[in-house]
Design a protein around this motif. Structure first.
Motif, PDB file in Angstrom:
ATOM      1  N   TYR A  47      39.563  43.908  38.883  1.00  0.00           N
ATOM      2  CA  TYR A  47      40.547  44.928  38.366  1.00  0.00           C
ATOM      3  C   TYR A  47      41.683  44.964  39.545  1.00  0.00           C
ATOM      4  N   LEU A  48      41.351  44.933  40.714  1.00  0.00           N
ATOM      5  CA  LEU A  48      42.096  44.792  42.101  1.00  0.00           C
ATOM      6  C   LEU A  48      43.343  43.756  41.790  1.00  0.00           C
ATOM      7  N   VAL A  49      42.724  42.586  41.507  1.00  0.00           N
ATOM      8  CA  VAL A  49      43.567  41.442  41.581  1.00  0.00           C
ATOM      9  C   VAL A  49      44.568  41.444  40.514  1.00  0.00           C
ATOM     10  N   GLU A  50      43.718  41.340  39.137  1.00  0.00           N
ATOM     11  CA  GLU A  50      44.255  40.858  37.951  1.00  0.00           C
ATOM     12  C   GLU A  50      45.143  42.172  37.401  1.00  0.00           C
ATOM     13  N   LYS A  51      44.596  43.433  37.662  1.00  0.00           N
ATOM     14  CA  LYS A  51      45.544  44.534  37.040  1.00  0.00           C
ATOM     15  C   LYS A  51      46.302  45.337  37.914  1.00  0.00           C
ATOM     16  N   HIS A  52      45.779  45.697  39.149  1.00  0.00           N
ATOM     17  CA  HIS A  52      46.411  46.581  40.124  1.00  0.00           C
ATOM     18  C   HIS A  52      47.669  45.852  40.694  1.00  0.00           C
TER      19      HIS A  52
END
Ligand code: ATP
Ligand code: MN
Length: 465
Positions: A343-348
């Motif tokens: 989530y941190l890498v791909e979305k945020h």
């Protein structure tokens, strides 16, 4: 004629020496044709592409041509000519063909195309002959070479850490025992336990789970060192990201703090991505087409991005505020799961992320303790798709602090006396990290199962080849 040397397919496909006599050797991928002409696609592993051999049927023994089927090994002498056909610029007009080895079409497992990766794992002894594994193995080689090149160019020394270790304090996972004792009747102590003092090394020994502790000893003498070797973890995790035997790269640097460590990790990973784009584009294009059509863009994006740096505590805040439904709850103090990392890498952030300053309870004893008494200077580098690709830290160089942590965790001092010695004699700030080689290869090939990026995967219940 006798002295004609074998040309590699990779060179012939580049050549424009039309009319020249050449000798090529390899394995037949396909043969098709008609009454006049046979067309043989030949591959020798030097490149993903095949070279086309054209054989005039009347020119050759009929029996010989019949025996040349998919999988057979042949040597061809002929003339290099410009190809009129589609999809290739050169081909070879065959003058003579020598058949080295046949491959019975009735039994050859790779007779047909389009096998699943699962099936290919069952024939790991033959799968290097497929386009996919040829590409993966060439990329794997190039990455290994680029890793040595990067460190050599930056003044690092390659240290060979032992594979058999007498220390089980590394704490990175369950270990495989190494013994020559008879499993049926091992010598016993008076208390009825196995008496390892009679074992080969006079003590309990295991396969190493990491070369880090030994790399630290090297760094505290040669300043900049790295290990690159096999590591073993007896963890019973049947996941697409875990192997029982995998290779690890572990640089260790004296006089580096956590920020220097992050600078190195970022520069190193970007170098590797650029290297593979520069040297393995044919193989990447194949994998991009067949398995993952965002692969090449993703590699380029890594090179051009700036990795986001933040603390674990800041990451927890972002995850809590995200409004996402998690399979595993997010709470300060618990380890991040792949879903959180991705989530941190791909979305945020939409770029690689470097997280530091983890709760000490979820990290190893050797990480440097922060002044808050709660966190340590650990570092994880998170990538798209892969999640954690690197784990590292600034190391605790203070003898008293290190000893206190070792005691807190109940690690016997007699197991780590030599490690503690480095903090007693000429200790210095230092840092390092571990990059899982197969996690790296997963990322640069776009493959999705770690069993498909190592020639002979070792996983629970599987060590056939
Ligand atoms: P994970 O949380 O993914 O199980 P880890 O935290 O146990 O990994 P480390 O001990 O930090 O891993 O090892 C350093 C690196 O080695 C990891 O970042 C990862 O790239 C790789 N690695 C760890 N365990 C395995 C494994 N079983 N198979 C392949 N690579 C691994
Ligand atoms: Mn880790």
């Amino acid at each position: 004629m006798e002295h004609l040397r074998r040309s590699k397919v990779v060179d012939l496909l580049q050549s424009r020496d039309f009319g020249k006599e050449v000798l090529v050797k390899g394995w037949v991928r396909t043969k098709r044709g008609n009454k006049q002409l046979n067309f043989i696609a030949l591959n020798d592993g030097s490149v993903i592409h095949h070279i086309q051999i054209v054989a005039e049927v009347t020119h050759f023994d009929e029996e010989l041509l019949k025996k040349i089927t998919t999988g057979s090994a042949i040597a061809v002498k002929g003339i290099l000519v410009e190809s009129m056909g589609q999809g290739q610029q050169v081909e070879i007009q065959a003058r003579s063909i020598e058949l080295y080895g046949t491959a019975d079409p009735e039994t050859y497992p790779l007779q047909k195309k389009g096998h699943t990766l699962e099936f290919l794992r069952e024939i790991a002894h033959l799968r290097p002959r497929t386009n996919t594994f040829g590409a993966v193995l060439r990329i794997r080689h190039s990455m290994a070479y680029a890793i040595h090149k990067y460190f050599n160019d930056h003044g690092f020394y390659y240290i060979h850490s032992p594979i058999i270790t007498g220390s089980d304090a590394e704490g990175a996972g369950a270990m495989f025992r190494v013994t020559t004792l008879d499993p049926k009747t091992p010598p016993l102590t008076p208390e009825g336990k196995v008496n390892y003092s009679e074992d080969f090394f006079g003590k309990e020994t295991n396969l190493t789970v990491s070369g880090q502790l030994e790399a630290e000893l090297g760094a505290l003498a040669l300043s900049l060192v790295y290990t690159f070797g096999p590591t073993f973890r007896a963890e019973n995790s049947n996941t697409p990201r875990h192997l029982a035997e995998f290779w690890m790269i572990e640089p260790e640097m004296a006089f580096y703090d956590i920020h220097d460590n992050m600078d190195l990790a970022e520069d190193f990973l970007k170098f590797l991505m650029q290297y593979i784009l520069d040297h393995c584009l044919d193989d990447l294009e194949f994998l991009n087409r067949m398995y993952d059509n965002e692969l090449i863009d993703r590699l380029k994006h890594i090179v051009s991005s700036t990795f986001e740096r933040l603390t674990y505590t800041e990451a927890i805040k972002i995850l809590k505020a995200s409004g996402q439904q998690w399979e595993f709850p997010v709470d300060w103090g618990s380890d991040l799961q792949a879903e959180h990392e991705r989530y941190l890498v791909e979305k945020h952030f939409k770029c690689p992320v470097m997280l530091t300053d983890y709760p000490k309870e979820i990290k190893a004893f050797y990480m440097k303790q922060n002044e808050d008494g709660k966190t340590v200077r650990g570092l994880d580098v998170l990538f798209p798709r892969t999640g954690e690709i690197i784990g590292g830290s600034q190391r605790e160089e203070n003898y008293d602090q290190l000893l206190q942590r070792i005691n807190e965790l109940g690690i016997p001092e007699k197991d780590v006396w030599w490690y503690l010695d480095t903090r007693r004699f000429g200790t210095a700030p230092h840092s390092g990290f571990g990059l899982g080689f197969e996690r790296l290869i997963l990322f640069v090939t776009g493959m999705s199962n770690i069993r498909d990026v190592i020639p002979f995967p070792r996983t629970p219940k599987n060590a056939e080849f």
